[in-house]
Design an enzyme around this catalytic site. Structure first.
Site, PDB file in Angstrom:
ATOM      1  CB  CYS A 182      13.199  -8.053  52.728  1.00 32.95           C
ATOM      2  SG  CYS A 182      12.155  -9.281  51.925  1.00 32.95           S
ATOM      3  CG  HIS A 209      14.596  -8.686  48.379  1.00 34.03           C
ATOM      4  ND1 HIS A 209      14.918  -9.092  49.497  1.00 34.03           N
ATOM      5  CD2 HIS A 209      15.509  -7.527  48.117  1.00 34.03           C
ATOM      6  CE1 HIS A 209      15.706  -8.129  50.003  1.00 34.03           C
ATOM      7  NE2 HIS A 209      16.190  -7.456  49.342  1.00 34.03           N
TER       8      HIS A 209
END
Length: 996
Positions: A454, A827
């Protein structure tokens, strides 16, 4: 005597009169009498019991039979013979079409009086055959319950040997066809009692004959896995599973999941119907069997089955949390389904619209069960927030609903996620993600996460949304001898023109991978961005230029343009320059060094440092002065950063919000006449919101991006261990260092240094301070004398030539957010919008466009939220508030684009020509063909997927409309009872919906 009894029973006397006469007849029956009279009485009592049209008549028949069975055993045994029983069981009793429903009750009543008779074994043998035949005829639940009651009371009548296995299998078939046709609560309770009697018989048989268990379970699986077009098997089958010993579970599940004869469609049908069993209110251990089978399927990597079943059933399971009677089992299944579904956010996001209503219902119920379930549900939700961060707009209502509930710590969350995942090998699920049928409604394309990538996806999307950079990359010619830039061009082209909802950046990842990165581990997106830009820059710098045609320059601006065209694309787009000056505090000698940068790394000031985060509007003077009319005293010109400084007085209204000491250069305090026409100066006094800096309102003690920039540009004392070696003094001396920006990049990248090393834990910790982000940013750029003259020529006559600062305006275009508390985990996702030269402006005035207000710019340009494969519409309000709602989600890397009217005309024209910024880039032939072929392939894949999915979906058992449970709860506030969604409430309708 039989005539007298019949006459009394059939008479119209009151029941109390009849009862007295009947008592006399029964008492007389206890006396010795001949065989013929006994037979007559037995026939009459049999007739009354089997065909009596009232309960009273049947009770009299029963009482007389019991008296004769007790006081006249020989005559009773002779009457209750095998032939008579066979006739009853096969032909029934009573008129044709009105056969008695009490034959089994009658036989059960009579058996107790012949147990010791010589004919008992013959009767048992007969019944063993006949009950098997009866079960094969699929009797009603009521008749099945009567058979079970008979066999439970008289186990000698249970079939034996192979017939016993067949009997168990056929009994399960019967249960599979049970249906409760009534919606009345009494009828439903009666139905449940009947089912329990039947399943209780199976339990009794299995206890004495364990060899019958596995064949019975095989029959059960055959029923629930059947794909033939027929009515779905009854949820009453759940009552069978509860009696299977748990020690057999592992072996049963292992055999099922490794049986090659069972197709995926059959397995999906079976597990889907088992999940429906969470609605069964009286089952025990059903949730354990469902979870065990789900785990078994995961062990043999049947991920397609697990995905389809989870997505089709999870909402129904969730809705059952409304009902206290099935809540515990439903919650267990829901927990496993969500915690194991870790490759995608789809399952969790299906529940988001329903969570607030369920939480409100459980709070209203205010029971121990509801309280416990709320806490477990909140823990589950926070696990999902942690696993699938990056959806602040979707999560905000849910977070509001559970904000008063306990929050698990990160270790607990990681433990739950770690022990429930389908597999530890994330690449095994790569082919199942994403399950997206079409492009996002935004028209944008997502990027597939290739295993903690990510950080790369967010950077690529931010670079892609930097439209000037994107157009330049897409305009690259073939054979440019820049392999990494070519791969980026292909990736951008697919993001621009692919029909897929998300594409895989695998090829670009392998090409741009920093060699020190650990595969599969989370990385620092800022570190990756620096490495990527450096690679692209060095690749072009070695002589592989992109814009060969720009070498032919005009004579009038050859020197400046030549300098510009020698820059690489990275330098043109992201390159800026900064002057670092160090002044020895002893000899006052100043040394300076100019260096290039592609990003500014902004540290957080110490907590004891005065930072102005309370002022929502930061005057441009805080960042740097504008060009002004010459002061009376020429010594006040801003030529040196080390002039006399003093803090502004409270009465000095013209003083800036931040003291000049923070800046490292002197500010002009006289009334300023801003330069007009070139967009460099602005009239700060008239319209502060639109001419200074627009930013989100920050809490009193919070920081802002301008605060961090001011801290970055403020002077730094070099003392003690950090003393400066002065060449003039030839020794270490106290000194002062200051940084000044001398060239503003086209795209300004700001990295907020949130990660610092903690020597106590030997780990990098994260600074979670909320930083308010301005949508418009104004930077002070130090300009050389010749540049000052050029700027002044475009502005008001008489502007001061000489060294000073100009203000450059930047618009926010991307924000990369890190969700988590450590750089090694968490994330990344990003907010982005396209800032281009087509930004609406006012009507030109004197040939110069009039800029629109900053607020107008923000409202007219759409924001997007990029989170791996998912792309959605968003807003600047979401960007500003994300940390307020989700404290671990903090802005990390910011992209700003320089306003075109703030650039020098020459550089802007060259850039526009180089990238053809206002036109749609034309791709070279090979790239266009590759995209076209992939789009055709995607359509073919979609058709195949649709066919396969249709087969899977048609195989799934049809479920009741689960959402009616939630709708019913919303409307039914006055119910009462024992099985309702609310505090013990619920009428018969809701209960019927629960069970069936």
């Amino acid at each position: 005597m039989d005539k007298i009894l019949e006459a009394v029973v059939m008479s119209s006397y009151p029941n109390n009169v009849k009862q007295g006469l009947v008592r006399r007849v029964i008492e007389a029956s206890k006396q010795p009498m001949d065989s013929e009279q006994c037979w007559s009485m037995l026939e009459l009592s049999t007739k009354l019991y089997l065909t009596g049209d009232t309960k009273y008549k049947r009770e009299i028949g029963k009482e007389v039979l019991e008296v004769y069975g007790h006081y006249h055993p020989e005559e009773f045994e002779e009457f209750f013979n095998v032939r008579f029983l066979l006739s009853l069981l096969q032909e029934g009793y009573g008129p044709l079409g009105k056969r008695s429903h009490y034959v089994l009750d009658y036989i059960q009543l009579g058996l107790q009086f012949v147990l010791e008779s010589p004919s008992a074994n013959s009767i048992f043998s007969l019944l063993r055959i006949e009950v098997l035949r009866k079960v094969c005829e699929r009797p009603s639940p009521k008749q099945c319950a009567k058979i079970s009651k008979l066999l439970t009371q008289h186990p000698q009548c249970i079939p034996t040997g192979k017939h016993q296995l067949l009997f168990c299998q056929q009994l399960i078939r019967c249960i599979g066809q049970f249906q409760c046709v009534s919606e009345g609560e009494e009828e439903i309770m009666e139905f449940l009692e009947q089912v329990n009697k039947v399943s209780g018989l199976l339990q009794r048989i299995w206890r004495t004959q364990t060899s019958a268990i596995l064949p019975s379970l095989k029959e059960l699986f055959t029923i629930i896995s059947s794909t033939e077009e027929q009515e779905a098997p009854s949820n009453a089958l759940a009552s069978v599973v509860q009696f299977v010993p748990l020690e057999l579970m592992d072996g049963v599940i292992r055999n099922l999941t490794n049986d090659d004869s069972i197709t995926d469609v059959q397995m999906m049908m079976a597990i889907g119907r088992m999940i429906d069993w969470v609605s069964w209110p009286l089952g025990k251990n059903i949730d354990k069997w469902i979870i065990a089978l789900l785990k078994g399927l995961a062990a043999v990597k049947k991920f397609s089955i697990l995905i389809e079943v989870t997505l089709s059933k999870i909402e129904k399971v969730f809705s059952k949390l409304l009902y206290p009677i099935v809540r515990e089992g439903a919650l267990s299944v829901l927990q496993y389904m969500l915690l194991s579904f870790q490759h995608s956010h789809e399952a969790f996001h299906l529940l988001l619209p329903h969570i607030p209503r369920l939480v409100a219902s459980l709070k209203k119920e205010d029971s121990n069960s509801a309280t416990s379930s709320l806490e477990q549900l909140a823990e589950l939700i926070h696990c999902m927030f942690f696993r699938f961060s990056g959806f602040p707009d979707l999560y905000e209502p849910v977070l509001e609903a559970v904000k008063a509930l306990p929050i698990p710590n990160e270790d607990r969350i990681k433990h739950l996620l770690g022990q429930n995942a389908w597999t530890s090998q994330k690449n095994e699920l790569a082919c199942f993600y994403p399950r997206l049928a079409s492009k996002s409604e935004t028209g944008k394309i997502g990027l597939i996460n290739l295993g903690n990538t990510c950080y790369m996806n967010s950077i690529i999307q931010s670079l892609f949304m930097a439209s000037d950079f994107r157009h330049s990359v897409l305009n690259l010619t073939e054979g440019n001898s820049q392999p990494l830039m070519t791969k980026l061009q292909w990736l951008f082209a697919f993001l621009e023109h692919s029909q897929r909802p998300a594409i895989s950046p695998e090829s670009f990842l392998s090409a741009s991978w920093p060699p020190w990165f650990t595969p599969g581990a989370q990385q620092d997106c800022s570190e990756y961005l620096k490495y990527l830009l450096d690679r692209l820059h060095e690749e072009e710098k070695t002589g592989k230029r992109i814009y060969q045609k720009l070498k032919e320059s005009s004579l009038s601006s050859q020197a400046v343009e030549h300098h510009y065209l020698n820059k690489t694309l990275i330098e043109k787009m992201f390159g800026g320059k900064m002057m670092t000056k160090i002044r020895c505090l002893k000899c006052l000698n100043v040394s300076s060094r100019e260096e290039v940068f592609t990003d500014l790394s902004l540290a957080f000031p110490p907590s004891d440092r005065n930072v102005h985060g309370s002022t929502p509007i930061l005057p441009v003077e805080e960042i740097g002065p504008q060009f002004t009319e010459p002061p009376e005293n020429a010594g006040q010109l801003m030529g040196s950063p080390w002039v006399q400084r003093k803090a502004p007085m409270a009465s000095d209204h013209a003083a800036p919000s931040v003291s000049v000491e923070t800046l490292g250069f002197q500010e002009q305090r006289e009334a300023a006449n801003p330069v007009h026409g070139n967009g460099v100066g602005v009239d700060a006094a008239k319209d502060p919101p639109s001419t200074f800096m627009e930013q989100a309102c920050a809490p009193k003690d919070s920081r802002s991006v301008p605060d961090l920039i001011n801290y970055f540009l403020s002077p730094e004392r070099l003392t003690a261990e950090n003393k400066y070696h002065c060449e003039k003094c030839a020794s270490l001396q106290d000194a002062e260092k200051v940084a000044e920006l001398t060239e503003g990049p086209h795209y300004l990248i700001l990295t907020l240094l949130r990660f610092s090393f903690d020597p106590r834990t030997m780990k990098r910790k994260k600074i979670l301070d909320n930083v308010s982000i301005p949508v418009v940013l104004k930077l002070p750029i130090l300009v050389a004398p010749e540049e000052t003259e050029e700027v002044c020529q475009h502005g008001k006559d008489g502007a001061v030539p000489g060294r000073g600062f100009m203000t450059v305006v930047y618009d926010l275009c991307s924000v990369v957010v890190h969700s988590g508390i450590s750089s090694e985990s968490g994330h990344y996702y990003c907010y982005s919008r396209e800032c281009t030269d087509t930004t609406p402006h006012g009507q030109p005035q004197d040939g110069v466009p009039k800029p629109a207000s900053d607020k107008q710019l923000d409202l007219e340009i759409q924001w997007y939220l990029f989170n791996d494969t998912r792309v959605s519409f968003s807003s600047f309000e979401s960007v500003s508030n994300v940390t307020s709602f989700f404290p671990k989600d903090t802005a990390y890397v910011l992209f700003y684009r320089q306003r075109p009217e703030r650039q020098s005309c020459l550089l802007h024209e060259a850039l526009a020509e180089a990238g053809r910024l206002h036109g749609e880039p034309s791709l070279h032939k090979d790239l266009m063909e590759a995209i076209s072929k992939d789009n055709i392939l995607f359509l073919q894949e979609q058709e195949k997927e649709a066919r396969n999915r249709a087969a899977y979906i048609s195989a799934l058992p049809k479920s009741p409309l689960w959402w009616r449970d939630l709708d019913r709860d919303k409307d039914d506030d006055s119910s009462s009872g024992g099985c309702s969604p609310a505090a013990g409430g619920g009428g018969s309708g809701s209960f019927h919906g629960l069970v069936f």
